[in-house]
Design a protein around this motif. Structure first.
Motif, PDB file in Angstrom:
ATOM      1  N   ALA A  33      13.843 -23.433   1.691  1.00 13.33           N
ATOM      2  CA  ALA A  33      13.725 -22.931   3.066  1.00 13.33           C
ATOM      3  C   ALA A  33      13.063 -23.965   3.969  1.00 13.33           C
ATOM      4  N   ASN A  34      12.047 -24.624   3.471  1.00 10.92           N
ATOM      5  CA  ASN A  34      11.340 -25.624   4.277  1.00 10.92           C
ATOM      6  C   ASN A  34      12.198 -26.865   4.491  1.00 10.92           C
ATOM      7  N   TYR A  35      12.915 -27.292   3.463  1.00 12.08           N
ATOM      8  CA  TYR A  35      13.750 -28.487   3.553  1.00 12.08           C
ATOM      9  C   TYR A  35      14.862 -28.304   4.587  1.00 12.08           C
ATOM     10  N   TYR A  36      15.470 -27.107   4.594  1.00 11.44           N
ATOM     11  CA  TYR A  36      16.568 -26.834   5.525  1.00 11.44           C
ATOM     12  C   TYR A  36      16.097 -26.089   6.784  1.00 11.44           C
ATOM     13  N   GLN A  37      14.780 -25.914   6.909  1.00 15.73           N
ATOM     14  CA  GLN A  37      14.180 -25.261   8.080  1.00 15.73           C
ATOM     15  C   GLN A  37      14.766 -23.871   8.338  1.00 15.73           C
ATOM     16  N   ILE A  38      14.763 -23.078   7.276  1.00 15.18           N
ATOM     17  CA  ILE A  38      15.296 -21.709   7.325  1.00 15.18           C
ATOM     18  C   ILE A  38      14.133 -20.720   7.407  1.00 15.18           C
ATOM     19  N   PRO A  39      14.170 -19.755   8.324  1.00 19.59           N
ATOM     20  CA  PRO A  39      13.122 -18.724   8.358  1.00 19.59           C
ATOM     21  C   PRO A  39      13.089 -17.942   7.047  1.00 19.59           C
ATOM     22  N   SER A  40      11.912 -17.460   6.679  1.00 18.52           N
ATOM     23  CA  SER A  40      11.785 -16.674   5.447  1.00 18.52           C
ATOM     24  C   SER A  40      10.762 -15.568   5.640  1.00 18.52           C
ATOM     25  N   VAL A  41      10.947 -14.479   4.895  1.00 15.44           N
ATOM     26  CA  VAL A  41      10.096 -13.302   5.022  1.00 15.44           C
ATOM     27  C   VAL A  41       9.603 -12.877   3.641  1.00 15.44           C
ATOM     28  N   HIS A  42       8.286 -12.766   3.503  1.00 15.27           N
ATOM     29  CA  HIS A  42       7.674 -12.298   2.256  1.00 15.27           C
ATOM     30  C   HIS A  42       7.534 -10.781   2.333  1.00 15.27           C
ATOM     31  N   MET A  43       8.571 -10.077   1.919  1.00 16.74           N
ATOM     32  CA  MET A  43       8.623  -8.628   2.092  1.00 16.74           C
ATOM     33  C   MET A  43       7.583  -7.891   1.240  1.00 16.74           C
ATOM     34  N   GLY A  44       7.126  -8.526   0.176  1.00 17.06           N
ATOM     35  CA  GLY A  44       6.169  -7.860  -0.707  1.00 17.06           C
ATOM     36  C   GLY A  44       4.727  -8.003  -0.306  1.00 17.06           C
ATOM     37  N   LEU A  45       4.424  -8.818   0.706  1.00 17.07           N
ATOM     38  CA  LEU A  45       3.024  -9.070   1.062  1.00 17.07           C
ATOM     39  C   LEU A  45       2.321  -7.813   1.576  1.00 17.07           C
ATOM     40  N   TYR A  46       2.915  -7.145   2.545  1.00 18.51           N
ATOM     41  CA  TYR A  46       2.278  -5.967   3.131  1.00 18.51           C
ATOM     42  C   TYR A  46       2.093  -4.847   2.106  1.00 18.51           C
ATOM     43  N   PRO A  47       3.130  -4.491   1.304  1.00 21.56           N
ATOM     44  CA  PRO A  47       2.901  -3.488   0.259  1.00 21.56           C
ATOM     45  C   PRO A  47       1.797  -3.901  -0.727  1.00 21.56           C
ATOM     46  N   ALA A  48       1.738  -5.194  -1.051  1.00 19.50           N
ATOM     47  CA  ALA A  48       0.705  -5.662  -1.984  1.00 19.50           C
ATOM     48  C   ALA A  48      -0.692  -5.455  -1.415  1.00 19.50           C
ATOM     49  N   LEU A  49      -0.856  -5.718  -0.116  1.00 25.91           N
ATOM     50  CA  LEU A  49      -2.172  -5.531   0.506  1.00 25.91           C
ATOM     51  C   LEU A  49      -2.517  -4.051   0.621  1.00 25.91           C
ATOM     52  N   LEU A  50      -1.526  -3.194   0.851  1.00 25.27           N
ATOM     53  CA  LEU A  50      -1.777  -1.747   0.866  1.00 25.27           C
ATOM     54  C   LEU A  50      -2.207  -1.267  -0.518  1.00 25.27           C
ATOM     55  N   GLU A  51      -1.620  -1.818  -1.561  1.00 35.10           N
ATOM     56  CA  GLU A  51      -2.026  -1.456  -2.922  1.00 35.10           C
ATOM     57  C   GLU A  51      -3.467  -1.897  -3.176  1.00 35.10           C
ATOM     58  N   LYS A  52      -3.790  -3.071  -2.697  1.00 32.07           N
ATOM     59  CA  LYS A  52      -5.155  -3.586  -2.871  1.00 32.07           C
ATOM     60  C   LYS A  52      -6.173  -2.695  -2.161  1.00 32.07           C
ATOM     61  N   ARG A  53      -5.772  -2.103  -1.036  1.00 32.37           N
ATOM     62  CA  ARG A  53      -6.655  -1.199  -0.273  1.00 32.37           C
ATOM     63  C   ARG A  53      -6.630   0.226  -0.811  1.00 32.37           C
ATOM     64  N   ASN A  54      -5.940   0.430  -1.928  1.00 32.49           N
ATOM     65  CA  ASN A  54      -5.847   1.742  -2.561  1.00 32.49           C
ATOM     66  C   ASN A  54      -5.079   2.753  -1.709  1.00 32.49           C
ATOM     67  N   GLN A  55      -4.135   2.245  -0.895  1.00 33.27           N
ATOM     68  CA  GLN A  55      -3.307   3.124  -0.068  1.00 33.27           C
ATOM     69  C   GLN A  55      -1.886   3.268  -0.608  1.00 33.27           C
ATOM     70  N   LEU A  56      -1.599   2.557  -1.699  1.00 32.08           N
ATOM     71  CA  LEU A  56      -0.243   2.514  -2.235  1.00 32.08           C
ATOM     72  C   LEU A  56      -0.279   2.420  -3.755  1.00 32.08           C
ATOM     73  N   ILE A  57       0.657   3.111  -4.408  1.00 37.57           N
ATOM     74  CA  ILE A  57       0.878   2.987  -5.849  1.00 37.57           C
ATOM     75  C   ILE A  57       2.193   2.246  -6.038  1.00 37.57           C
ATOM     76  N   TRP A  58       2.162   1.149  -6.797  1.00 34.65           N
ATOM     77  CA  TRP A  58       3.370   0.340  -6.920  1.00 34.65           C
ATOM     78  C   TRP A  58       4.453   1.049  -7.733  1.00 34.65           C
ATOM     79  N   LYS A  59       4.060   1.759  -8.791  1.00 34.55           N
ATOM     80  CA  LYS A  59       5.058   2.385  -9.660  1.00 34.55           C
ATOM     81  C   LYS A  59       4.582   3.762 -10.103  1.00 34.55           C
ATOM     82  N   SER A  60       5.408   4.775  -9.812  1.00 40.45           N
ATOM     83  CA  SER A  60       5.106   6.123 -10.265  1.00 40.45           C
ATOM     84  C   SER A  60       6.369   6.977 -10.176  1.00 40.45           C
ATOM     85  N   ASN A  61       6.564   7.830 -11.168  1.00 44.01           N
ATOM     86  CA  ASN A  61       7.692   8.759 -11.130  1.00 44.01           C
ATOM     87  C   ASN A  61       7.356  10.034 -10.377  1.00 44.01           C
ATOM     88  N   LEU A  62       6.101  10.214 -10.035  1.00 42.07           N
ATOM     89  CA  LEU A  62       5.658  11.427  -9.356  1.00 42.07           C
ATOM     90  C   LEU A  62       4.971  11.077  -8.046  1.00 42.07           C
TER      91      LEU A  62
END
Length: 457
Positions: free
Chosen positions: A195-224
């Motif tokens: 992406a950097n070599y060809y100057q392509i925009p990129s989006v880290h879609m997992g960053l925000y969910p990861a920070l919510l999990e760290k704040r105890n506002q999100l469970i990454w995996k659950s069947n219930l």
């Protein structure tokens, strides 16, 4: 350790398919904006690490601002891209909000459980022939090999230098912990290099969910459901509706910012980073080139209930059920493969290259198979049956490396049945026990021949 004579291979990336039927596979490739699917509760989350603007999306935003313009947006990826009621439909609707007078069409080029090497092969047929204005590329979870991703980028720009590209990075299993620790997963770092070599925009879609999990506002995996928390996924990979909305939010935030940046259109021609990039990757239907023996049949997928779901990919498949039937083609290049349909009745193929039956081993450098010079190492049959063919049909593929040059390849239907009972395992024998006649066959359903090269007539 030496493997048995009938040791077999199955397609890569199968870990992504467990418990996941190829839902929505019968969807049309082209789709319209559906106002039902909105990016819900778009937060004001700001983190400079969530996305990189780089050279932006100048042509896309210039065109969409014109009144009554027509825009095509392609989504190339795996099951998370293909899934209905997820980011693809939400983002197409969000793009429409930039100009309600614009006609926006989407291209659904998501194929579940498949990686960027197949993506590079199917790019023209499923994306470029429709001349998209913007292509989202999502292969971080499904095996985004650097060589294939670079091949995708270069193919897009060779087809039309004005087509804009955006990389989007989904994550799987415990990768959220890496983002929460302020780091980036290694596989995504490799894609960021491109992406950097060809100057392509990129989006880290997992960053925000990861920070919510760290704040105890999100469970990454659950069947219930979990009280007062967002359940991101049921399996650690594929988002729930709430998790998918977080993915969509991240792309929407990036698009909003990119739309505010004046990015002049200038793309310097660059040499490839990798010598073995899939720049020449393509695929063709089996009745276009090659010669096949009399026992093969061209089947219209719309006419077969089990295969109808694959019609958006393959209007026809070439099928055989008698051992010894052959399909032969020649090409010039460095790799070939098959894009086919797996199911209870499928069997195995013998591969003959330049007149010799070959042994196949996993390539140490890529996701492909390669030829073994040791006759006692590897597999002499390519198995098209695996545990995910248990009473269902699925798209699958395999890719095989060769020395660069001209080659003749023959696919021969083997009389040797794989041990389907052992492959399914004791916990998956219900359908096998009730309908053994389905599993005692050795058919194949070939949809496309894959190449990194060009077919020869």
């Amino acid at each position: 350790m030496k493997k048995s004579r009938y040791c077999v291979f199955v397609a890569p990336f199968l870990f992504l398919i467990f418990g996941v039927v190829l839902s929505g596979i019968g969807q049309p490739l082209l789709f319209d904006v559906n106002p039902r699917y909105e990016v819900k509760n778009l937060s004001e989350f700001t983190d400079s690490n969530e996305f990189s603007v780089r050279s932006g999306l100048p042509n896309f935003f210039k065109k969409i601002k014109r009144n009554n313009s027509s825009i095509k947006v392609a989504f190339l990826g795996g099951s998370i891209t293909r899934a209905d009621e997820q980011y693809r439909l939400q983002i197409t609707n969000y793009i429409q909000s930039f100009n309600t007078s614009c006609v926006v069409k989407g291209i659904n080029a998501g194929v579940s459980g498949t990686g960027s090497d197949l993506g590079a092969c199917r790019l023209y047929e499923q994306v470029l022939q429709y001349n998209p204005d913007l292509v989202f590329v999502e292969f971080a979870v499904n095996g985004g090999t650097s060589q294939a991703i670079e091949g995708i980028v270069r193919q897009i720009r060779q087809h039309n230098a004005a087509t804009d590209i955006c990389f989007i990075y989904t994550i799987a299993r415990e990768q959220y912990m890496i983002y929460a620790a302020g780091q980036v997963p290694d596989n995504i770092k490799k894609l960021e290099r491109i992406a950097n070599y060809y100057q392509i925009p990129s989006v880290h879609m997992g960053l925000y969910p990861a920070l919510l999990e760290k704040r105890n506002q999100l469970i990454w995996k659950s069947n219930l459901p979990v009280e007062n928390k967002i359940v991101f996924s049921n399996d650690g990979v594929h988002p729930t509706e709430a998790g998918g909305n977080l993915y969509a939010q991240s792309i929407a935030r990036a698009l909003k910012k990119i739309s505010e940046v004046e990015s002049p259109f200038f793309r310097k021609k660059r040499k490839p980073i990798f010598k073995n990039s899939l720049i020449d990757a393509t695929m063709f239907s089996l009745n276009q080139y090659g010669v096949y023996s009399s026992g093969w049949q061209l089947i219209n997928t719309d006419d077969v209930p089990e295969l109808k779901q694959f019609a958006p990919w393959f209007k026809e498949v070439l099928s055989a059920s008698t051992s010894g039937e052959t399909y032969t083609f020649t090409f010039r290049g460095s790799a070939f493969g098959i894009f086919d349909i797996g199911g209870p009745e499928v069997g195995q193929l013998e591969i003959v290259v330049d007149g010799k039956v070959v042994q196949l081993v996993k390539s140490p450098e890529t996701t492909m198979l390669s030829l073994s010079e040791d006759k006692n190492t590897g597999a002499n049959l390519l198995n098209r049956f695996n545990q995910y063919c248990n009473n269902r049909y699925r798209g699958q593929y395999e890719f095989i490396e060769l020395p660069k040059g001209k080659h003749e390849v023959q696919l021969k239907l083997s009389a040797v049945l794989p041990d389907k009972k052992a492959i399914l395992g004791l916990s998956n024998l219900d359908d096998y026990t009730k309908h053994p006649e389905k599993y005692l066959q050795h058919k194949v359903y070939l949809g496309r021949i894959l190449l990194n090269g060009r077919p020869l007539r």
